[in-house]
Design a protein around this motif. Structure first.
Motif: not given
Length: 366
Positions: A33-38, A42-48
Motif C-alpha cells: 500500500l505504501s509502494d510509490e509505484r502503486r 492509482q494516479a494513472i488509473a484516475y486519469g483514465f
C-alpha cells in the motif's frame, strides 16, 4: 453510477485494481500500500477514469434525452429545428397630440420609457388629418423577460418628443418578452419535429409550428370546428393567456404555404378560462405537533403547486383529488375540501384560480 448508454462502465477503483493486478502479474511481485509505484498506478488509473467519463458524456450528447447546450442545437439540425432566440416584450402605446391638424403628422421611431432606463420604441407612424390619438405597437429595446409586466399606464414618459405631442401611455400591459429557448423546450420540439413534414395538415404538425412562434407557449390545442376550419389555441407559461401579438405570430407561422393545406381556414384564439375557488380546512396529527409550522409552510407550497399543475395544460379537469393528494403529502392528517368541485374542462379551456383560502383547523389525535 453508470448509465446503460455508457461506453466505459469501470469505476476508478476497478481500473486501479486492473492496473495493479496486471503490473504484479508481469513483474512477479506484490505492490504494498505504501509502494510509490502503486501510487503512480492509482494516479494513472484516475486519469483514465476521467477520460472515460468524458467519453461517456460526449457519446450521450448524440441522444435527445441526454443532450444539452450547443449539442442540442446540433441535434436539432437533423430535423431543421432551431433554438428560438430571445424575444422582446411589446405593448400597445397610445399617443395623443394637443389638437387635430389639417395635414398628416409623420412621427419617426420614438422611444417611450417607464422611467427606469428601459425603453420601448415604435416604428414610423402617422396622425391622419383630424386625428388626435394613435395606437401603435412599442417594442422593448432589450430582449428577454426584463420588459414584461409593466401595468397599463406605467409606460408614460416620452424620450423623443415630436411636434404637438401631448401624452403617451401603454394600454395592455407589456408581455411577450422571453429568454432564449431552454434545452428542455428545444428537445421537446425536436421530438415533435417529424410531424411537421406532413403536408396534410395534421394536428401534431400545427402544434409543432405553433410552438415555434414563442418559447413561452407550453401547450397547443388543434381541432376542426367545422369542415375546412381549424382552430388553434395556444397556452402560455404559467397558464397565462397569449397576447394579440402572439396570436398573430402563431397564425403567421402556421399559415405558411408549406405548412397549411389550401383547404384549411385557420382561426387562432385565446383559451377560455374556467374559474374555480380553493377553500379547504386541514388538520395536523398530534404526533406531528412539533412540526406544525413546517407542515403549514409545506401545505401553502402544495396549494401553489396545485394551482400551477391545474393551469399547466389545456383541457385539464379541475380535480380536487389532486389537491387532496398534495396537501396530504405535505403532512396534513386530513383535509375537508369545500372547493374546488370536480369540473370538466373542455378542449379550448384552461382552469384559473380566483379565491384561495386554505385554513388550518388545528391538531387532532391520530
Amino acid at each position: 453510477m453508470s448509465s446503460n448508454l455508457d461506453i466505459h462502465k469501470e469505476s476508478a477503483e476497478e481500473i486501479t485494481a486492473r492496473f495493479i493486478n496486471k503490473f504484479e502479474k508481469l513483474g512477479g511481485e506484490s505492490l504494498a500500500l505504501s509502494d510509490e509505484r502503486r501510487w503512480l498506478l492509482q494516479a494513472i488509473a484516475y486519469g483514465f477514469f476521467i477520460r472515460n467519463q468524458t467519453t461517456n458524456e460526449g457519446f450521450k450528447m448524440n441522444f435527445v434525452r441526454h443532450t444539452k447546450g450547443e449539442f442540442t442545437d446540433e441535434i436539432g439540425v437533423f430535423t431543421d429545428t432551431e433554438r428560438l432566440p430571445a424575444k422582446a416584450a411589446t405593448d400597445t402605446l397610445r399617443f395623443e397630440i394637443e389638437e387635430a391638424q389639417p395635414n398628416v403628422i409623420g412621427v419617426t421611431p420614438t422611444r417611450v420609457t417607464p422611467g427606469n432606463n428601459l425603453y420601448f420604441i415604435t416604428d414610423y407612424f402617422e396622425f391622419a388629418p383630424g386625428e388626435t390619438s394613435k395606437d401603435v405597437i412599442g417594442t422593448c429595446t432589450e430582449v428577454g423577460e426584463v420588459g414584461n409586466d409593466f401595468l397599463p399606464g406605467e409606460i408614460n414618459k416620452i424620450v423623443d418628443p415630436f411636434p404637438f405631442f401631448k401624452s403617451v401611455t401603454n394600454l395592455d400591459g407589456s408581455q411577450g418578452g422571453a429568454e432564449i429557448e431552454s434545452d428542455a423546450s428545444l428537445k421537446e420540439r425536436i421530438r415533435e419535429a417529424p410531424s411537421k413534414f406532413s403536408t396534410a395538415g395534421p394536428g401534431d404538425g400545427y402544434k409543432y409550428w405553433a410552438k415555434t412562434a414563442h418559447q413561452d407557449i407550453i401547450d397547443v390545442n388543434v381541432a376542426k370546428t367545422t369542415p375546412g376550419t381549424v382552430r388553434i389555441t395556444p397556452l402560455m407559461k404559467g397558464g397565462e393567456l397569449p397576447t394579440d401579438s402572439i396570436l398573430e405570430a402563431v397564425k403567421t407561422v402556421c399559415s405558411d404555404k408549406k405548412r397549411r393545406p389550401l383547404t384549411d381556414n385557420l382561426i387562432v384564439n385565446k383559451p377560455s378560462q374556467i374559474t374555480y375557488d380553493i377553500d379547504f380546512t386541514y388538520y395536523i396529527s398530534n404526533s406531528n405537533v412539533g412540526l406544525v409550522n413546517e407542515i403549514k409552510a409545506k401545505v401553502q407550497k402544495s396549494v401553489s403547486d396545485y394551482i400551477a399543475w391545474q393551469k399547466g395544460a389545456l383541457k385539464r379537469d379541475i380535480n380536487p383529488t389532486e389537491l387532496n393528494y398534495l396537501v396530504r403529502k405535505a403532512g396534513a392528517k386530513r383535509i375537508e375540501i369545500i372547493n374546488p368541485k370536480f369540473t370538466v374542462v373542455e378542449t379550448f379551456e384552461v382552469a384559473k384560480e380566483v379565491n384561495v383560502n386554505p385554513v388550518y383547523g388545528g391538531i387532532e389525535d391520530d
